[in-house]
Design an enzyme around this catalytic site. Structure first.
Site, PDB file in Angstrom:
ATOM      1  CB  SER A  97       7.884   5.160   2.475  1.00  0.00           C
ATOM      2  OG  SER A  97       8.797   4.940   1.433  1.00  0.00           O
ATOM      3  CG  HIS A 144      14.181   7.093   0.732  1.00  0.00           C
ATOM      4  ND1 HIS A 144      13.435   6.115   1.329  1.00  0.00           N
ATOM      5  CD2 HIS A 144      13.296   8.057   0.401  1.00  0.00           C
ATOM      6  CE1 HIS A 144      12.166   6.467   1.362  1.00  0.00           C
ATOM      7  NE2 HIS A 144      12.048   7.641   0.813  1.00  0.00           N
ATOM      8  NE  ARG A 146       2.184   9.742   0.137  1.00  0.00           N
ATOM      9  CZ  ARG A 146       3.470   9.440   0.264  1.00  0.00           C
ATOM     10  NH1 ARG A 146       4.394  10.368   0.193  1.00  0.00           N
ATOM     11  NH2 ARG A 146       3.838   8.204   0.492  1.00  0.00           N
ATOM     12  N   GLY A 206       3.832   8.265  -6.566  1.00  0.00           N
ATOM     13  CA  GLY A 206       5.103   7.549  -6.476  1.00  0.00           C
ATOM     14  C   GLY A 206       5.385   6.668  -7.680  1.00  0.00           C
ATOM     15  CB  CYS A 230       9.563   6.203   9.087  1.00  0.00           C
ATOM     16  SG  CYS A 230       9.102   4.484   8.894  1.00  0.00           S
ATOM     17  N   GLY A 231       8.296   9.594   9.112  1.00  0.00           N
ATOM     18  CA  GLY A 231       8.513  10.892   9.740  1.00  0.00           C
ATOM     19  C   GLY A 231       9.659  11.713   9.180  1.00  0.00           C
ATOM     20  CG  ASN A 266       0.425   6.529   0.656  1.00  0.00           C
ATOM     21  OD1 ASN A 266       1.256   7.196   1.281  1.00  0.00           O
ATOM     22  ND2 ASN A 266       0.629   6.139  -0.592  1.00  0.00           N
ATOM     23  CE  LYS A 323       9.769   7.971  -2.866  1.00  0.00           C
ATOM     24  NZ  LYS A 323      10.678   8.348  -1.773  1.00  0.00           N
ATOM     25  NE  ARG A 372       7.042   4.403  -2.655  1.00  0.00           N
ATOM     26  CZ  ARG A 372       7.431   3.358  -1.952  1.00  0.00           C
ATOM     27  NH1 ARG A 372       7.792   2.241  -2.574  1.00  0.00           N
ATOM     28  NH2 ARG A 372       7.495   3.404  -0.647  1.00  0.00           N
ATOM     29  CG  ASP A 424      11.237  11.353  -0.312  1.00  0.00           C
ATOM     30  OD1 ASP A 424      11.208  10.537   0.626  1.00  0.00           O
ATOM     31  OD2 ASP A 424      10.910  11.043  -1.479  1.00  0.00           O
ATOM     32  CE1 TYR A 457       0.286   7.731  -3.869  1.00  0.00           C
ATOM     33  CE2 TYR A 457       2.200   6.460  -4.568  1.00  0.00           C
ATOM     34  CZ  TYR A 457       1.575   7.281  -3.646  1.00  0.00           C
ATOM     35  OH  TYR A 457       2.250   7.671  -2.520  1.00  0.00           O
TER      36      TYR A 457
END
Ligand code: OXD
Ligand code: MN
Length: 590
Positions: A252, A230, A374, A203, A254-255, A372, A210, A73, A281, A201
């Protein structure tokens, strides 16, 4: 303009206007049928946009590489375009709507010449649920169509629902030349419109995610009295069969996906505990008739970070990626045409094709998969998917959890004193940046409620909306903060995380049920170490105490820093937050 799929005049006008601008050779109306999607996959393979993976090992799976300059992003090119600059607030990038429309129109003019424009009707949420909303995205990318068909509910049912004059969120996406200098992700909350140019991309271009489900939806939520957050949503089933749901906001990468799909430690499983995933998410949240908060996940799939996902860290996510998944910017194992990324296995295969398409060996000295990279995986492939996933009413929340990536200061878990203090706790979240957005990684920044990049209006008004919502909820969920990322002097994580986070969830739910005591501290309620289940963990109570400790000197400095941060919000900052900050400061001085 006519279409066999819809007579909705607003849809026809939007498609006409988009086509006149971008001048595609053809327009394809997506109906969501498997037949049409299969033909698009084949076409994508022919044009090179997609690579078909080993269909025996990974049935229905495909691979895609983005341009090298287009891997995350782009927050500094993401704009909120509302009439008054002040309404976008100090955290967002703002552009005047007329200027933004003109800029994007000039960039996109004629850019679909020689290309096809696809018209995607999609629903965020189950079609017909009171939570759900419809979007129409036009795009010149097969990759976008195929991803949207995983991440959202695409199909003609959306047109049926809209009827002849129903309203929807307009999304215009054009890859243009994938020129990073002309890349813009524009949001027009006052017009229910999104424009994304020069990116491919996820995002930036899967506009349901988003752009719509957070930035536009947060604005709609403020005006309509609900919340777009979020947040993951998970359900814990107790040995007696009762179910309890929590929503949790983390920045984003962070698990969130790992927490949403966690497998509890063995002794919890043996007792009969189970965790199920409703979403990983985004949560759309409303006040129910019972005065509780109810949440749905508006998405239909997982757009997860691949590196670090493995059989141990998240077997459920891994299983979800074994069918019908699109992989982006991971590495390809040419030995059997499957995929690989850092952390998938302890040892990397001897030879790979990396995310850039280059030959790679473990000695190459670079990462094989982009940090990043995915997977876009259908939710239905997740073994722990909640039976409530498709519920039109959603699930009732017992707890809301905020969490950031903090090496120091913030304890493993603490509970806010009440709703308003919980809003304060969310508003002061800070976290170290990750590869999910362009820019430096590992820099500590404020990320209130993990919404810094996603709030579609003034952040202080958003805080105010949280405070107002609290007044409407007769039975509010309790609000907590967690930090899985405390480090020792050598930089090692102290808390094991992953499935062991169940031990913290357990304490949180006990607090909600009122079955465990807690210690009141300067920042809120913190567990007594004896109340966190350490069975089989190999972590001493003393070590646990070290990450539950509230260091008043550090928190006093934190309060000063928050005061500085809050200054930018001026008069729009709710009084309740000012009071919570003053209480924090004075508590630290006692
Ligand atoms: C995401 C993100 O893709 O937050 O979910 O970047
Ligand atoms: Mn996210």
């Amino acid at each position: 303009m006519t279409s066999a799929l819809t007579k909705n005049q607003k849809v026809l006008a939007f498609v006409e206007e988009s086509a006149q601008l971008a001048q595609p050779d053809r327009i394809v109306w997506i109906d969501g049928s498997e037949e049409q999607l299969a033909a698009l996959r084949e076409e994508g393979v022919k044009t090179g946009e997609m690579i078909k993976l080993n269909q025996e090992k990974l049935p229905g799976c495909y691979y895609h590489r983005t341009a090298q300059n287009d891997v995350a992003r782009v927050e500094d090119r993401t704009f909120i375009c509302c009439k008054n600059k002040e309404d976008a607030g100090p955290i967002n990038y703002w552009m005047d709507p007329q200027e933004a429309y003109a800029l994007c129109r000039n960039i996109a003019r004629g850019k679909m010449k020689g290309r096809t424009m696809y018209v995607i009707p999609y629903s965020m949420g189950v079609v017909g649920s009171p939570f759900s909303k419809i979007g129409i995205e036009v795009t010149d990318s097969i990759y976008v169509v195929l991803n949207m068909a995983i991440m959202t509910r695409v199909g003609t049912a959306c047109y049926d629902y809209l009827g002849t004059d129903g309203d929807f969120i307009k999304g215009f996406h054009c890859k243009c030349d994938v020129d990073p200098e002309k890349r813009y992700i524009m949001h027009f909350p006052e017009d229910n419109t999104i424009i994304s140019v020069n990116s491919a991309y996820g995002g930036n271009v899967l506009l349901g995610k988003k752009c719509f489900a957070l930035r536009i939806a947060s604005y709609l939520g403020k005006n309509e009295g609900w919340m777009a957050e979020h947040m993951l949503i998970l359900g814990v089933t107790y040995p007696d069969g009762s179910k309890h749901y929590v929503a949790a906001a983390f920045p984003s990468a962070c698990g969130k996906t790992n927490l949403a799909m966690l497998i509890p430690p063995k002794h919890y499983l043996e007792k009969g505990y189970k965790v199920e995933c409703v979403g990983d998410d985004i949560a759309w949240i409303r006040v129910g008739k019972d005065g509780r908060l109810w949440a749905v996940n508006p998405e239909n799939g997982f757009f997860g970070v691949a590196p670090g996902t493995n059989e141990k860290s998240n077997p459920n996510a891994l299983a979800a990626t074994r069918q019908g998944t699109i992989f982006t910017n991971v590495a390809i194992d040419p030995a059997d045409n499957t995929v690989w990324w850092e952390g998938l296995t302890k040892q990397a295969p001897a030879r790979l094709i990396d995310w850039l398409g280059n030959e790679w060996t473990p000695d190459s000295g670079v990462k094989a998969a982009h940090p990043n990279s995915r997977f876009t995986a259908p939710a239905t492939g997740c073994p722990c998917l909640s039976p409530e996933f498709n519920s039109k009413e959603g699930v009732p929340l017992d707890a809301i959890i905020f969490g950031g990536r903090r090496a120091t200061t913030t304890p493993l878990v603490y509970q806010s004193r009440d709703w308003d203090h919980g809003v304060f706790v969310g508003s002061i979240m800070s976290s170290e940046t990750t590869a999910a957005a362009t820019g430096a990684v590992g820099v500590l920044r404020h990320d209130p409620m993990a919404m810094k990049p996603f709030c579609g209006y003034h952040m202080a008004d958003y805080f105010g909306h949280w405070i107002d919502m609290g007044k409407k909820i007769a039975n509010p969920p309790k609000i907590f903060n967690v930090n899985w990322f405390r480090q020792d002097a050598d930089g090692n994580f102290i808390w094991p995380g992953f499935g062991d986070n169940m031990r913290v969830l357990d304490w949180i739910l006990k607090r909600c049920a009122g079955t465990v005591e807690a210690k009141e501290t300067a920042i809120g309620y913190v567990p007594y170490a004896k109340d966190i289940d350490l069975t089989g963990l190999g972590l001493t109570e003393e070590t646990l105490e070290s990450i539950l400790y509230v260091d008043k000197a550090r928190w006093s400095a934190e309060a000063d820093e928050i005061a500085e941060y809050y200054k930018q919000f001026g008069d729009r900052l709710p009084q309740e937050l000012k009071e919570s900050l003053a209480t924090l400061k004075s508590n630290c001085e006692k």
